[in-house]
Motif scaffolding. Structure first.
Motif, PDB file in Angstrom:
ATOM      1  N   LEU A  11       0.829  -1.204   0.000  1.00 54.17           N
ATOM      2  CA  LEU A  11       0.000   0.000   0.000  1.00 54.17           C
ATOM      3  C   LEU A  11       0.865   1.256   0.000  1.00 54.17           C
ATOM      4  O   LEU A  11       1.957   1.260   0.572  1.00 54.17           O
ATOM      5  CB  LEU A  11      -0.899   0.014   1.242  1.00 54.17           C
ATOM      6  N   PRO A  12       0.354   2.338  -0.592  1.00 53.46           N
ATOM      7  CA  PRO A  12       1.075   3.609  -0.498  1.00 53.46           C
ATOM      8  C   PRO A  12       1.119   4.057   0.965  1.00 53.46           C
ATOM      9  O   PRO A  12       0.202   3.750   1.744  1.00 53.46           O
ATOM     10  CB  PRO A  12       0.227   4.577  -1.327  1.00 53.46           C
ATOM     11  N   PRO A  13       2.158   4.771   1.377  1.00 55.82           N
ATOM     12  CA  PRO A  13       2.307   5.163   2.790  1.00 55.82           C
ATOM     13  C   PRO A  13       1.066   5.803   3.407  1.00 55.82           C
ATOM     14  O   PRO A  13       0.736   5.523   4.548  1.00 55.82           O
ATOM     15  CB  PRO A  13       3.490   6.132   2.764  1.00 55.82           C
ATOM     16  N   GLY A  14       0.335   6.600   2.697  1.00 55.64           N
ATOM     17  CA  GLY A  14      -0.848   7.256   3.253  1.00 55.64           C
ATOM     18  C   GLY A  14      -2.025   6.326   3.486  1.00 55.64           C
ATOM     19  O   GLY A  14      -2.971   6.685   4.180  1.00 55.64           O
ATOM     20  N   GLN A  15      -1.991   5.128   2.923  1.00 59.79           N
ATOM     21  CA  GLN A  15      -3.106   4.191   3.058  1.00 59.79           C
ATOM     22  C   GLN A  15      -2.813   3.044   4.019  1.00 59.79           C
ATOM     23  O   GLN A  15      -3.668   2.202   4.260  1.00 59.79           O
ATOM     24  CB  GLN A  15      -3.464   3.615   1.690  1.00 59.79           C
ATOM     25  N   ARG A  16      -1.630   3.007   4.574  1.00 65.89           N
ATOM     26  CA  ARG A  16      -1.260   1.920   5.483  1.00 65.89           C
ATOM     27  C   ARG A  16      -1.911   2.123   6.845  1.00 65.89           C
ATOM     28  O   ARG A  16      -2.081   3.248   7.300  1.00 65.89           O
ATOM     29  CB  ARG A  16       0.254   1.859   5.653  1.00 65.89           C
ATOM     30  N   LEU A  17      -2.257   1.025   7.464  1.00 63.24           N
ATOM     31  CA  LEU A  17      -2.805   1.069   8.812  1.00 63.24           C
ATOM     32  C   LEU A  17      -1.775   1.655   9.766  1.00 63.24           C
ATOM     33  O   LEU A  17      -2.094   2.433  10.647  1.00 63.24           O
ATOM     34  CB  LEU A  17      -3.213  -0.343   9.251  1.00 63.24           C
ATOM     35  N   PHE A  18      -0.526   1.266   9.571  1.00 62.37           N
ATOM     36  CA  PHE A  18       0.597   1.816  10.330  1.00 62.37           C
ATOM     37  C   PHE A  18       1.881   1.494   9.583  1.00 62.37           C
ATOM     38  O   PHE A  18       1.906   0.615   8.723  1.00 62.37           O
ATOM     39  CB  PHE A  18       0.662   1.259  11.756  1.00 62.37           C
ATOM     40  N   ASP A  19       2.905   2.240   9.877  1.00 61.67           N
ATOM     41  CA  ASP A  19       4.235   1.960   9.342  1.00 61.67           C
ATOM     42  C   ASP A  19       5.052   1.395  10.485  1.00 61.67           C
ATOM     43  O   ASP A  19       5.396   2.111  11.422  1.00 61.67           O
ATOM     44  CB  ASP A  19       4.892   3.235   8.791  1.00 61.67           C
TER      45      ASP A  19
END
Length: 142
Positions: free
Chosen positions: A84-92
């Motif tokens: 997923l693109p960073p803005g759509q991830r549940l968390f990094d």
């Protein structure tokens, strides 16, 4: 690579445990194979459909041709997050976060194994056939 679907479980470990559970000296042949049947369905384990290819079984042995091996793992969830693109991830997550997730998955797995052990005592409870379940022990790799 001897690992089953990039997990911590090696073919040799699986073979020795399934042999002990089935009380057989038959070995898995060169045509054994595995399919990830949980890909895209669950995110906290690898569900492996193993085609056994038994070699050296006694004529009277009734060994399963296929078994499912469920291995707790954060790999499917991590793969999803990485896709997923960073803005759509549940968390990094960093490595420490993923290690914590693995620890929690192992605890959950231990509860599941204990549940199968308990309910396996009763003939009237419809549960899948469990050949063996391995509890994770803290500080001990499986």
């Amino acid at each position: 690579n001897d690992a089953i679907l990039d997990t911590s479980i090696a073919w040799a470990d699986f073979e020795s445990r399934i042999q002990a559970a089935l009380r057989t000296e038959a070995r898995l042949g060169s045509n054994k194979c595995v399919v990830d049947v949980g890909e895209g369905i669950g995110y906290s384990s690898r569900c492996c459909l193993i085609f056994c290819d038994w070699v050296g079984a006694a004529d009277d042995e009734e060994l399963p041709h296929r078994v499912v091996l469920k291995i707790p793992s954060s790999l499917p969830f991590r793969k999803l997050m990485d896709s997923l693109p960073p803005g759509q991830r549940l968390f990094d997550g960093n490595d420490a976060m993923w290690e914590m997730m693995e620890l929690n998955l192992r605890k959950t797995h231990n509860v599941e194994v204990a549940t199968y052990d308990f309910f396996g005592q009763f003939d009237h409870v419809p549960i899948p056939k469990l050949y063996y379940g391995k509890h994770f022990e803290e500080g001990v790799s499986i």
